[in-house]
Design a protein around this motif. Sequence first.
Motif, PDB file in Angstrom:
ATOM      1  N   PRO A 202       0.809  -1.234   0.000  1.00  0.00           N
ATOM      2  CA  PRO A 202       0.000   0.000   0.000  1.00  0.00           C
ATOM      3  C   PRO A 202       0.837   1.277   0.000  1.00  0.00           C
ATOM      4  CG  PRO A 202       0.127  -0.866   2.228  1.00  0.00           C
ATOM      5  CD  PRO A 202       0.869  -1.850   1.347  1.00  0.00           C
ATOM      6  N   ARG A 203       2.158   1.152   0.105  1.00  0.00           N
ATOM      7  CA  ARG A 203       3.009   2.339   0.191  1.00  0.00           C
ATOM      8  C   ARG A 203       3.202   2.979  -1.187  1.00  0.00           C
ATOM      9  NH1 ARG A 203       7.991  -0.673   3.055  1.00  0.00           N
ATOM     10  NH2 ARG A 203       7.516  -2.005   1.248  1.00  0.00           N
ATOM     11  N   PRO A 204       3.426   4.279  -1.215  1.00  0.00           N
ATOM     12  CA  PRO A 204       3.706   4.937  -2.494  1.00  0.00           C
ATOM     13  C   PRO A 204       5.141   4.687  -2.929  1.00  0.00           C
ATOM     14  CG  PRO A 204       3.864   6.531  -0.726  1.00  0.00           C
ATOM     15  CD  PRO A 204       3.412   5.234  -0.086  1.00  0.00           C
ATOM     16  N   LEU A 205       5.459   5.104  -4.137  1.00  0.00           N
ATOM     17  CA  LEU A 205       6.835   5.005  -4.609  1.00  0.00           C
ATOM     18  C   LEU A 205       7.771   5.817  -3.730  1.00  0.00           C
ATOM     19  CD1 LEU A 205       6.525   5.275  -8.505  1.00  0.00           C
ATOM     20  CD2 LEU A 205       7.494   3.367  -7.214  1.00  0.00           C
ATOM     21  N   ALA A 266      27.581  12.683  -3.986  1.00  0.00           N
ATOM     22  CA  ALA A 266      27.830  11.503  -3.151  1.00  0.00           C
ATOM     23  C   ALA A 266      26.573  11.111  -2.395  1.00  0.00           C
ATOM     24  CB  ALA A 266      28.972  11.784  -2.181  1.00  0.00           C
ATOM     25  N   GLU A 267      25.825  12.099  -1.896  1.00  0.00           N
ATOM     26  CA  GLU A 267      24.574  11.811  -1.171  1.00  0.00           C
ATOM     27  C   GLU A 267      23.547  11.151  -2.089  1.00  0.00           C
ATOM     28  OE1 GLU A 267      24.842  15.610   1.950  1.00  0.00           O
ATOM     29  OE2 GLU A 267      23.492  15.666   0.208  1.00  0.00           O
ATOM     30  N   ILE A 268      23.419  11.670  -3.301  1.00  0.00           N
ATOM     31  CA  ILE A 268      22.465  11.095  -4.260  1.00  0.00           C
ATOM     32  C   ILE A 268      22.851   9.655  -4.594  1.00  0.00           C
ATOM     33  CG2 ILE A 268      21.596  11.260  -6.622  1.00  0.00           C
ATOM     34  CD1 ILE A 268      21.919  14.328  -6.348  1.00  0.00           C
ATOM     35  N   SER A 269      24.130   9.424  -4.835  1.00  0.00           N
ATOM     36  CA  SER A 269      24.603   8.074  -5.167  1.00  0.00           C
ATOM     37  C   SER A 269      24.401   7.113  -4.005  1.00  0.00           C
ATOM     38  CB  SER A 269      26.080   8.119  -5.564  1.00  0.00           C
ATOM     39  OG  SER A 269      26.264   8.872  -6.742  1.00  0.00           O
ATOM     40  N   GLU A 270      24.608   7.598  -2.792  1.00  0.00           N
ATOM     41  CA  GLU A 270      24.395   6.755  -1.610  1.00  0.00           C
ATOM     42  C   GLU A 270      22.937   6.356  -1.479  1.00  0.00           C
ATOM     43  OE1 GLU A 270      25.960   9.077   1.564  1.00  0.00           O
ATOM     44  OE2 GLU A 270      28.043   8.856   0.898  1.00  0.00           O
ATOM     45  N   GLY A 271      22.027   7.281  -1.830  1.00  0.00           N
ATOM     46  CA  GLY A 271      20.600   6.950  -1.790  1.00  0.00           C
ATOM     47  C   GLY A 271      20.255   5.846  -2.762  1.00  0.00           C
ATOM     48  N   TRP A 272      20.830   5.911  -3.965  1.00  0.00           N
ATOM     49  CA  TRP A 272      20.597   4.830  -4.933  1.00  0.00           C
ATOM     50  C   TRP A 272      21.179   3.514  -4.428  1.00  0.00           C
ATOM     51  CZ3 TRP A 272      23.013   8.226  -9.327  1.00  0.00           C
ATOM     52  CH2 TRP A 272      22.098   9.225  -9.695  1.00  0.00           C
ATOM     53  N   ALA A 273      22.365   3.572  -3.824  1.00  0.00           N
ATOM     54  CA  ALA A 273      23.055   2.354  -3.376  1.00  0.00           C
ATOM     55  C   ALA A 273      22.291   1.653  -2.244  1.00  0.00           C
ATOM     56  CB  ALA A 273      24.468   2.694  -2.932  1.00  0.00           C
ATOM     57  N   ARG A 274      21.637   2.443  -1.388  1.00  0.00           N
ATOM     58  CA  ARG A 274      20.869   1.840  -0.291  1.00  0.00           C
ATOM     59  C   ARG A 274      19.700   1.028  -0.830  1.00  0.00           C
ATOM     60  NH1 ARG A 274      22.107   6.747   2.423  1.00  0.00           N
ATOM     61  NH2 ARG A 274      20.164   7.724   1.710  1.00  0.00           N
ATOM     62  N   GLY A 275      19.175   1.424  -1.964  1.00  0.00           N
ATOM     63  CA  GLY A 275      18.128   0.652  -2.606  1.00  0.00           C
ATOM     64  C   GLY A 275      16.745   0.951  -2.087  1.00  0.00           C
ATOM     65  N   LEU A 277      12.821   0.314  -0.451  1.00  0.00           N
ATOM     66  CA  LEU A 277      12.326  -0.132   0.848  1.00  0.00           C
ATOM     67  C   LEU A 277      12.243  -1.658   0.901  1.00  0.00           C
ATOM     68  CD1 LEU A 277       9.332   2.368   1.176  1.00  0.00           C
ATOM     69  CD2 LEU A 277      11.548   2.530   2.339  1.00  0.00           C
ATOM     70  N   PRO A 278      12.458  -2.239   2.062  1.00  0.00           N
ATOM     71  CA  PRO A 278      12.292  -3.702   2.168  1.00  0.00           C
ATOM     72  C   PRO A 278      10.857  -4.119   1.817  1.00  0.00           C
ATOM     73  CG  PRO A 278      13.360  -2.796   4.118  1.00  0.00           C
ATOM     74  CD  PRO A 278      12.860  -1.620   3.333  1.00  0.00           C
ATOM     75  N   ALA A 279      10.719  -5.278   1.245  1.00  0.00           N
ATOM     76  CA  ALA A 279       9.385  -5.775   0.911  1.00  0.00           C
ATOM     77  C   ALA A 279       8.586  -6.017   2.182  1.00  0.00           C
ATOM     78  CB  ALA A 279       9.494  -7.064   0.099  1.00  0.00           C
ATOM     79  N   LEU A 280       7.281  -5.842   2.093  1.00  0.00           N
ATOM     80  CA  LEU A 280       6.411  -6.099   3.253  1.00  0.00           C
ATOM     81  C   LEU A 280       6.246  -7.594   3.483  1.00  0.00           C
ATOM     82  CD1 LEU A 280       3.614  -3.412   2.681  1.00  0.00           C
ATOM     83  CD2 LEU A 280       5.518  -3.351   4.312  1.00  0.00           C
TER      84      LEU A 280
END
Length: 280
Positions: A202-205, A266-275, A277-280
């Motif tokens: 139910p979460r948004p993108l 670097a901050e933007i790239s780190e956000g992509w690298a974290r991936g 949200l975990p699946a519910l």
Amino acid sequence: FQVMSLSKLRKLSETGVTFRSHIDGARYEMSPERSIEIQGLLDSDIQMQLDECTALPAKPKEIERAMELSLRWAERCKTAFGDQPGKAMFGIVQGGDSAVMRVRSAQALAAMDLKGYAVGGLAVGEPQAVMLEMLDITCPELPADRPRYLMGVGTPDDILKSVARGIEMFDCVMPTRAGRHGLAYTRRGKINLRNARHADDPRPLDEESDCPAARDYSRAYLHHLARSQESLGAMLLTWNNLSYYQKLMQDIRAAIEAKAFETRAAEISEGWARGDLPAL
């Protein structure tokens, strides 16, 4: 104007390009002068030279031949363009994956004193590392006081790394094409809405996005639209992707003005690298 996409339907000569319509086989001729004329009739603010883009990998002799032909066409386009107040003609650097050819092309175009410069013939099958290497070689040869445009690029990561090398302008079908195929670009990286993990989510993108497509629709609904091939799904994901690309460019401009580009990148790239949200 590039002719690579018509490679099976066209013939090249010093005069220009002759090609046949993929629809009815009708024959057309495109010279450098006619290319500029058409762009003028379209009232284009930025008009591109006619060039030959070589698909990679290619043999050195073929790369050199296409690059030299493109330079001769650039001279003819410049003459045809003349002086058009408020408008600009861009030359296009070619040279494939050859450092020597790239430098020769860039230097020759710089000597023409054009209003802007594009880098063409990249993102045509070569690895990203090769594209970035060619930018490292090419950009220092182009005038620092003129706009630099990387043609046909690219992913958010391509854009971030290309800006770091001096590129300022981009064009690419990627955000819209990806949207039509169920792929969303977000601050958490790419999200494939066709994957089953989103079916009951139910979460948004992205709950923090300013774009309603990313903020106000559940992943489950977007998943349903993508799997059902509903046109609304393509529309919403395209909306999300275009919004994300615009936000990315706004972030880049703001960071450059604040002299904090490396930190923000670097901050933007780190956000992509974290991936995602975990699946519910």
